[in-house]
Design an enzyme around this catalytic site. Structure first.
Site, PDB file in Angstrom:
ATOM      1  N   HIS A 157     -12.755   2.819  28.188  1.00 41.35           N
ATOM      2  CA  HIS A 157     -14.017   3.544  29.218  1.00 41.35           C
ATOM      3  C   HIS A 157     -14.648   3.776  28.467  1.00 41.35           C
ATOM      4  O   HIS A 157     -15.147   5.032  28.964  1.00 41.35           O
ATOM      5  CB  HIS A 157     -13.103   3.757  29.647  1.00 41.35           C
ATOM      6  CG  HIS A 157     -11.502   3.323  30.553  1.00 41.35           C
ATOM      7  ND1 HIS A 157     -11.595   2.468  31.694  1.00 41.35           N
ATOM      8  CD2 HIS A 157      -9.899   3.434  29.626  1.00 41.35           C
ATOM      9  CE1 HIS A 157     -10.374   2.149  32.182  1.00 41.35           C
ATOM     10  NE2 HIS A 157      -9.289   2.707  30.700  1.00 41.35           N
ATOM     11  N   SER A 279     -40.951   2.678  15.734  1.00 39.13           N
ATOM     12  CA  SER A 279     -42.137   3.356  16.753  1.00 39.13           C
ATOM     13  C   SER A 279     -43.695   3.839  16.838  1.00 39.13           C
ATOM     14  O   SER A 279     -43.586   3.942  16.103  1.00 39.13           O
ATOM     15  CB  SER A 279     -41.588   4.585  17.689  1.00 39.13           C
ATOM     16  OG  SER A 279     -42.305   4.860  18.618  1.00 39.13           O
ATOM     17  N   LYS A 285     -38.520   7.324  14.848  1.00 41.64           N
ATOM     18  CA  LYS A 285     -37.849   5.870  15.250  1.00 41.64           C
ATOM     19  C   LYS A 285     -37.375   5.158  14.011  1.00 41.64           C
ATOM     20  O   LYS A 285     -38.569   4.881  13.400  1.00 41.64           O
ATOM     21  CB  LYS A 285     -38.525   5.825  16.338  1.00 41.64           C
ATOM     22  CG  LYS A 285     -38.613   6.520  17.392  1.00 41.64           C
ATOM     23  CD  LYS A 285     -37.045   7.020  18.108  1.00 41.64           C
ATOM     24  CE  LYS A 285     -36.077   5.898  19.261  1.00 41.64           C
ATOM     25  NZ  LYS A 285     -37.310   5.317  19.953  1.00 41.64           N
ATOM     26  N   GLU A 292     -30.535  -5.630  19.905  1.00 36.19           N
ATOM     27  CA  GLU A 292     -31.804  -5.843  21.385  1.00 36.19           C
ATOM     28  C   GLU A 292     -32.059  -6.866  21.941  1.00 36.19           C
ATOM     29  O   GLU A 292     -31.761  -7.362  23.256  1.00 36.19           O
ATOM     30  CB  GLU A 292     -32.202  -4.697  21.468  1.00 36.19           C
ATOM     31  CG  GLU A 292     -31.842  -3.009  21.533  1.00 36.19           C
ATOM     32  CD  GLU A 292     -32.701  -1.765  21.372  1.00 36.19           C
ATOM     33  OE1 GLU A 292     -34.243  -2.383  22.178  1.00 36.19           O
ATOM     34  OE2 GLU A 292     -33.146  -1.658  20.129  1.00 36.19           O
TER      35      GLU A 292
END
Ligand code: ARG
Length: 468
Positions: A157, A279, A285, A292
């Site tokens: 979980h 970024s 970043k 992704e």
């Protein structure tokens, strides 16, 4: 534009919009070499059976070999206006060798020809994917080997549950990928069982062809037993697309973990700069774009599988033009998985693990609570009572802002006289991991055994592939 092969009965030229719509050359030229190989086997058989003269057979074989060489050298360009690759090659052959070229298609149809070509192409391309999968499994084994003692929280979980190691977690993916390999291997074996060549358009042929011979020449176990089936099913495409989809699903889950692990919230790993992006506005970043994209592309591959399933579900026997749509979906699924594997493998090979951070996270989640309860159980307390008491201890620790191992000996004793000095070792995180030495568990010995077994499988599968 070259003339259609089927123009005989038509009195009018086909509307150019229909020609464009109908043409598959844009995506079936990928099967050019396989189409030529299939035609060479067919021509050899026609010669063997006395269906065409030996001179014609020889002219066809030489002509096809030259076309292949010219395509590979770039001397011959594929006509983008051709109807399909089968038409283009046959017409080029006839332009080069004359009437003998027109004899190649005796006892054959584009329907059995395309059913063969896709299989021959998939055999090669899926074998390439399988090799890439083994490369990724090997990298997972190497990273796991470096991390057999990197204790981290195991989750259920997405809540810290019990201690595992990064090595244990990475090996879970190695086994998933080895099953993906097996699924592709099974699908290929089934696909290569039955050769469709000789099925003709749908009902075989009146020529005395030898289907056994062509099947053997092309590396199949034998000819398919039913000509209608031979030209009209694409179940093998669906099976391969399903196996590829499952593999993408595994890569996507692994990607999701990597995305979590390299966030500041976890920081269990650091990806190499060469495999991350920045970024344009936020200088701090470092984004895990590769993972992704894999997660994103998984949906696209599921779409390819769905395209094939829906394409086939309403088709009466035998060939229907709907089936021309099989190739783009197949190529997309194959190319997408190949691209993902090509990128994720070096990304994982170059990633740095941060065991101190994993250990710190492991220390915070009371993931040794089960071990504390087990300690009491082993000293004689019934497990349910031990479970309840440990629950109360966890709750007190949370209130006091400490961990179980930070309780003093007296504090332990106050909960139960069964607690002795050895409790500290019993609930030490590495001990907790090492104690889980059951087959398949996270103990170092158990994970090392997994790595060894997986490496043995890789070696055996590579040897098997080299032999084929
Ligand atoms: N381009 C077609 C395909 O990919 C080849 C088979 C054509 N057969 C036919 N009867 N039109 O399916």
């Amino acid at each position: 534009m070259a003339e259609q092969l089927w123009k005989g009965r038509f009195s009018k030229a086909v509307d150019p919009r229909v020609n464009d719509f109908n043409s598959s050359i844009r995506f079936d030229q990928r099967m050019a070499r396989q189409d030529i190989n299939g035609s060479m086997a067919h021509a050899t058989m026609l010669g063997e059976q006395g269906i065409i003269a030996p001179e014609d057979r020889d002219a066809i074989l030489t002509g096809l070999q030259e076309i292949l060489a010219d395509l590979e050298s770039g001397a011959l360009e594929i006509d983008p206006a051709a109807e399909d690759i089968h038409t283009f090659i046959e017409q080029t052959l006839t332009a080069r060798i004359g009437d003998a070229g027109k004899r190649l298609h005796t006892g054959r149809s584009r329907n059995d020809q395309v059913a063969l070509d896709i299989r021959l192409t998939l055999r090669e391309e899926v074998t390439g994917l399988m090799d890439q999968i083994l490369g990724l499994v090997a990298v997972l084994c190497d990273q796991a080997e470096q991390n057999t003692d990197s204790v981290m929280p195991g989750y259920t979980h997405l809540q810290r549950a019990q201690p595992v190691t990064m090595g244990h977690q990475l090996m879970a993916y190695a086994w998933m990928l080895l099953r993906d390999y097996g699924r592709l291997q099974d699908a290929l074996a089934r696909m290569l069982h039955d050769c469709p060549l000789g099925s003709g358009a749908l009902a075989g042929t009146t020529y005395p062809i030898d289907r056994q011979l062509t099947a053997e020449m092309l590396g199949f176990d034998g000819p398919c037993p039913n000509s209608l089936d031979g030209v009209s099913d694409r179940d093998f495409c669906i099976e391969i697309a399903a196996a590829i989809s499952i593999c993408m699903m595994h890569l996507s889950r692994l990607s999701e973990e990597i995305i979590l692990w390299c966030s500041w919230e976890f920081k269990f790993i650091e990806l190499d700069d060469a495999f991350t992006t920045g970024s344009s506005i936020m200088p701090q970043k470092k984004n895990p774009d590769v993972t992704e994209l894999i997660r994103g592309k998984t949906g696209r591959v599921y779409g390819d599988l769905n395209t094939l399933l829906v394409m086939m579900k309403g088709l009466s026997l035998a060939y229907d033009k709907d089936m021309q749509e099989d190739k783009e979906a197949m190529w997309d699924a194959i190319d997408t998985l190949a691209l993902c594997l090509r990128t994720v493998t070096p990304m994982l090979a170059t990633m740095t693990t941060l065991p101190e951070n994993m250990r710190a996270a492991a220390a915070k989640g009371f993931i040794n609570a089960t071990d504390c309860a087990d300690y009491l159980t082993k000293k004689g307390m019934p497990f349910r009572d031990a479970y309840k008491l440990t629950g109360a201890m966890v709750s007190d620790c949370i209130a006091a802002g400490k961990t179980l191992e930070q309780l003093t000996p007296d504090e332990f004793k106050a909960y139960s006289p069964l607690f002795e000095a050895d409790v500290y070792t019993a609930i030490d995180l590495l001990t907790c991991c090492e104690g889980r030495s059951s087959y398949g568990g996270p103990s170092q010995a158990s994970v090392r055994a997994q790595i060894e077994a997986a490496r043995a499988q890789i070696a055996a599968l590579r040897a098997e592939a080299d032999e084929a």
